[in-house]
Design a protein around this motif. Structure first.
Motif, PDB file in Angstrom:
ATOM      1  N   PHE A 188     -22.668 -28.884  23.151  1.00  0.00           N
ATOM      2  CA  PHE A 188     -21.843 -27.863  22.493  1.00  0.00           C
ATOM      3  C   PHE A 188     -20.638 -27.488  23.366  1.00  0.00           C
ATOM      4  CE2 PHE A 188     -25.822 -26.461  20.074  1.00  0.00           C
ATOM      5  CZ  PHE A 188     -25.390 -27.004  18.877  1.00  0.00           C
ATOM      6  N   ALA A 189     -20.844 -27.427  24.693  1.00  0.00           N
ATOM      7  CA  ALA A 189     -19.736 -27.097  25.595  1.00  0.00           C
ATOM      8  C   ALA A 189     -18.659 -28.185  25.546  1.00  0.00           C
ATOM      9  CB  ALA A 189     -20.257 -26.915  27.017  1.00  0.00           C
ATOM     10  N   CYS A 190     -19.064 -29.447  25.566  1.00  0.00           N
ATOM     11  CA  CYS A 190     -18.093 -30.549  25.465  1.00  0.00           C
ATOM     12  C   CYS A 190     -17.354 -30.507  24.133  1.00  0.00           C
ATOM     13  CB  CYS A 190     -18.807 -31.888  25.637  1.00  0.00           C
ATOM     14  SG  CYS A 190     -19.507 -32.142  27.289  1.00  0.00           S
ATOM     15  N   TYR A 191     -18.073 -30.174  23.085  1.00  0.00           N
ATOM     16  CA  TYR A 191     -17.472 -30.035  21.751  1.00  0.00           C
ATOM     17  C   TYR A 191     -16.389 -28.952  21.761  1.00  0.00           C
ATOM     18  CZ  TYR A 191     -17.329 -28.719  16.757  1.00  0.00           C
ATOM     19  OH  TYR A 191     -16.938 -28.394  15.470  1.00  0.00           O
ATOM     20  N   GLN A 192     -16.706 -27.809  22.365  1.00  0.00           N
ATOM     21  CA  GLN A 192     -15.714 -26.730  22.405  1.00  0.00           C
ATOM     22  C   GLN A 192     -14.515 -27.092  23.263  1.00  0.00           C
ATOM     23  OE1 GLN A 192     -15.388 -24.296  20.593  1.00  0.00           O
ATOM     24  NE2 GLN A 192     -17.394 -23.814  19.730  1.00  0.00           N
ATOM     25  N   MET A 193     -14.735 -27.870  24.326  1.00  0.00           N
ATOM     26  CA  MET A 193     -13.604 -28.301  25.140  1.00  0.00           C
ATOM     27  C   MET A 193     -12.672 -29.218  24.342  1.00  0.00           C
ATOM     28  SD  MET A 193     -13.794 -26.790  28.088  1.00  0.00           S
ATOM     29  CE  MET A 193     -14.168 -25.440  26.964  1.00  0.00           C
ATOM     30  N   ALA A 194     -13.256 -30.081  23.519  1.00  0.00           N
ATOM     31  CA  ALA A 194     -12.441 -30.974  22.700  1.00  0.00           C
ATOM     32  C   ALA A 194     -11.628 -30.195  21.669  1.00  0.00           C
ATOM     33  CB  ALA A 194     -13.340 -31.994  21.997  1.00  0.00           C
ATOM     34  N   LEU A 195     -12.196 -29.091  21.169  1.00  0.00           N
ATOM     35  CA  LEU A 195     -11.496 -28.278  20.169  1.00  0.00           C
ATOM     36  C   LEU A 195     -10.497 -27.314  20.793  1.00  0.00           C
ATOM     37  CD1 LEU A 195     -14.354 -27.268  17.683  1.00  0.00           C
ATOM     38  CD2 LEU A 195     -12.707 -29.131  17.466  1.00  0.00           C
ATOM     39  N   ASN A 196     -10.691 -26.978  22.059  1.00  0.00           N
ATOM     40  CA  ASN A 196      -9.865 -25.955  22.718  1.00  0.00           C
ATOM     41  C   ASN A 196      -9.258 -26.546  23.988  1.00  0.00           C
ATOM     42  OD1 ASN A 196     -10.670 -23.232  21.186  1.00  0.00           O
ATOM     43  ND2 ASN A 196     -12.527 -24.444  21.464  1.00  0.00           N
ATOM     44  N   MET A 197      -8.172 -27.272  23.822  1.00  0.00           N
ATOM     45  CA  MET A 197      -7.578 -28.011  24.932  1.00  0.00           C
ATOM     46  C   MET A 197      -7.078 -27.089  26.041  1.00  0.00           C
ATOM     47  SD  MET A 197      -7.195 -30.864  26.280  1.00  0.00           S
ATOM     48  CE  MET A 197      -7.695 -31.874  24.891  1.00  0.00           C
ATOM     49  N   GLU A 198      -6.600 -25.892  25.702  1.00  0.00           N
ATOM     50  CA  GLU A 198      -6.140 -24.976  26.743  1.00  0.00           C
ATOM     51  C   GLU A 198      -7.293 -24.571  27.646  1.00  0.00           C
ATOM     52  OE1 GLU A 198      -3.050 -24.090  27.624  1.00  0.00           O
ATOM     53  OE2 GLU A 198      -2.505 -25.641  26.173  1.00  0.00           O
TER      54      GLU A 198
END
Length: 546
Positions: free
Chosen positions: A356-366
């Motif tokens: 889930f953390a990797c998923y959020q990083m992909a969605l939130n590039m900043e």
């Protein structure tokens, strides 16, 4: 003529037998109906709003698609203190943080046990997850030292070894440019970590994605209430419960036999090793336990609030348990039970959190760029992560916290009331089950403005100080909080540090936005998490990059 008379004599007898049979059938049906509906007045009598239950099954069909969305709908419709019936069992759902604090901490002695289930069989029924009262205290006092800061420091090299293989696997995906299921990949990593730090064995599931350990663990977490035998057990617990232990169940028996035989082999291998070569890990701690008068207080169990690092700080509510010494000893079944749940729970929950953390990083590039910056800066000071220096990663810490807010693997948990009590004005009868809907709490806009957005800054020290501490419960709270919290967070931080040192995540056409979730047991992605991974250039080069 005589035959006719004989027939006439028999008619009243047949009529009487038929009348008795009909009467017995009517009585049986009346009793069956009464049995099916009589528990359904409990919630109404104590003023708890709830949906209308069905005979025998209560409201369980509300959760056919899982508990995550159904919980939210239930609370929105019936209030923050509401209820439902799981079969004939009344469940009181409480989502008020002050009431939750009273249940989990202040009145813990009246709510010491998780919900009692007749679904479990050995060895899982002997695990700390299902043990009750004094047995739970005894086993918890034995397991708690395994997750101390000192033990975590010893585990770091083993986590780094598994992370080495993880980085190699991710490199192959980055080189190919193909999207992949990051949840599956990270599940293999967490299985390797658990097998290594817990049992001193290498299962090498990362190099073999179809490893039997991962395969059987996934089957375990596919549990649902809507299997025929489980539904019958919920409807007729006293009739079906004995049959569960007698009637063969191929899937259950296969899972049990696989893990039990694997754990027994690990124990046998350990016993054959010379004493000076045995590792001081989770399994060895259990094997070494002997009868002793040493007692660990309930306060020491509160891992979430880290009171075990400050044992002299006692509160009156914990003084009484300190007076009672217990023998610290484990039976063979209890050793198997703890090992069983350690393998399974450690695999699923941490792998989902990382994915889930990797998923959020992909969605939130900043946010991902801020992680890059912190990770690169970390490697200008340190060559290798360890227990102490990963605590410096403040932004990564709040990224993990926000991930656990949005996707808490343990998204619901329950406690049984030992005696009649009143919590913040609400009467709770003895034997009732209180359920804490963590998922709802984590999306309550009163505490989390714009709850659907990924905002790590919610977990800065200043933001946390202004928020009710019991609005965030990814690991529970109080003496029965998650004993493995420290290991889970340490594993997640090291894995993310190693991953974002080398790679960057991006979405791809196969990425689900938003994700479909499964929520019958733990919370996880229903269809995996497909992402694309690419190489990134680190600021400084260290040994691991050569």
């Amino acid at each position: 003529m005589d035959a006719a008379v004989d027939i006439l004599k028999l008619v009243p007898v047949k009529v009487n037998v038929m009348s008795v049979s009909v009467s017995l059938l009517v009585v049986f049906l009346v009793l069956l109906y009464w049995y099916s509906v009589y528990p359904y007045s409990v919630l109404a009598r104590i003023g708890i709003n709830h949906p209308k239950p069905m005979p025998f099954f209560g409201n369980m069909f509300l959760f056919r698609e899982g508990f995550w969305d159904a919980h939210n709908e239930l609370i929105k419709k019936y209030g923050r203190v509401c209820g439902y019936y799981l079969g004939r069992r009344p469940i009181i759902v409480i989502s008020e943080p002050d009431m939750i604090k009273q249940i989990l901490v202040k009145d813990f002695t009246n709510f010491p046990n998780r919900m009692h289930l007749r679904l479990s069989t050995k060895p899982i029924s002997e695990s700390i997850l299902f043990l009750r009262d004094e047995r739970w205290k005894r086993v918890r006092s034995i397991l708690t030292p395994t997750f101390s800061a000192a033990k975590m420091k010893e585990m770091v090299p083993l986590i780094n070894i598994a992370a080495d293989t993880l980085v190699e696997n991710l490199k192959s995906f980055a080189d190919s440019g193909q999207s992949f299921d990051v949840h599956r990949c990270l599940g293999s990593f967490t299985m390797d970590v658990i097998a290594s730090v817990g049992f001193g064995t290498q299962v090498d599931s990362q190099r073999n994605p179809d490893n039997p350990f991962v395969k059987h663990a996934k089957q375990f977490f596919s549990f649902t209430f809507f299997r025929p035998m489980v539904m019958l057990l919920i409807a007729f617990p006293f009739l079906i419960s004995p049959l569960i232990r007698i009637v063969p169940n191929k899937r259950r028996d296969e899972l049990n036999n696989f893990f039990v035989s694997s754990i027994k082999n690990m124990i046998k291998h350990r016993e054959e090793q010379p004493a000076n070569e045995r590792r001081r890990d989770f399994l060895q701690l259990m094997l070494d336990v002997k009868s002793t008068k040493e007692c660990v207080s309930l306060e020491d169990f509160d891992v979430v609030n880290q009171t075990d690092v400050d044992a002299p700080t006692r509160t009156k509510q914990y003084e009484e348990p300190l007076k009672k010494a217990q023998k610290r000893i484990l039976t063979e079944d209890e050793i198997l039970g703890q090992a069983f749940i350690f393998l399974l729970a450690g695999y699923e929950t941490t792998s989902s959190t990382l994915a889930f953390a990797c998923y959020q990083m992909a969605l939130n590039m900043e946010c991902q760029k801020k992680v890059f910056s912190e990770v690169d800066e970390f490697y200008t000071r340190h060559d290798t992560p360890d227990y102490n220096n990963v605590q410096e990663l403040q932004y990564l810490d709040i990224v993990i916290s926000e991930t656990l807010r949005m996707f808490p693997p343990g998204f619901r948990f329950a406690r049984d009331a030992a005696e009649d009590c009143t919590v913040n004005g609400q009467f709770i009868p003895r034997g009732a089950t209180v359920e804490i809907p963590v998922g709802y709490l984590h999306y309550n806009a009163d505490y989390w403005p714009e709850p659907e957005r990924f905002i790590p800054e919610r977990f800065t020290a200043e933001a946390k100080a202004e928020r009710h501490p019991f609005a965030y419960l990814p690991f529970g709270a109080g003496p029965r909080s998650c004993v493995g919290m420290r290991l889970a967070l340490l594993e997640a931080k090291i894995a993310m540090l190693r991953i974002f040192r080398r790679f960057q995540f991006e979405t791809c056409p196969q990425t689900e936005i938003p994700l479909e979730l499964k929520s019958n047991s733990t919370l996880g992605p229903k269809n995996g998490i497909f992402l694309k991974i690419i190489h990134r250039q680190p600021v400084a080069c260290h040994k691991e990059d050569l």
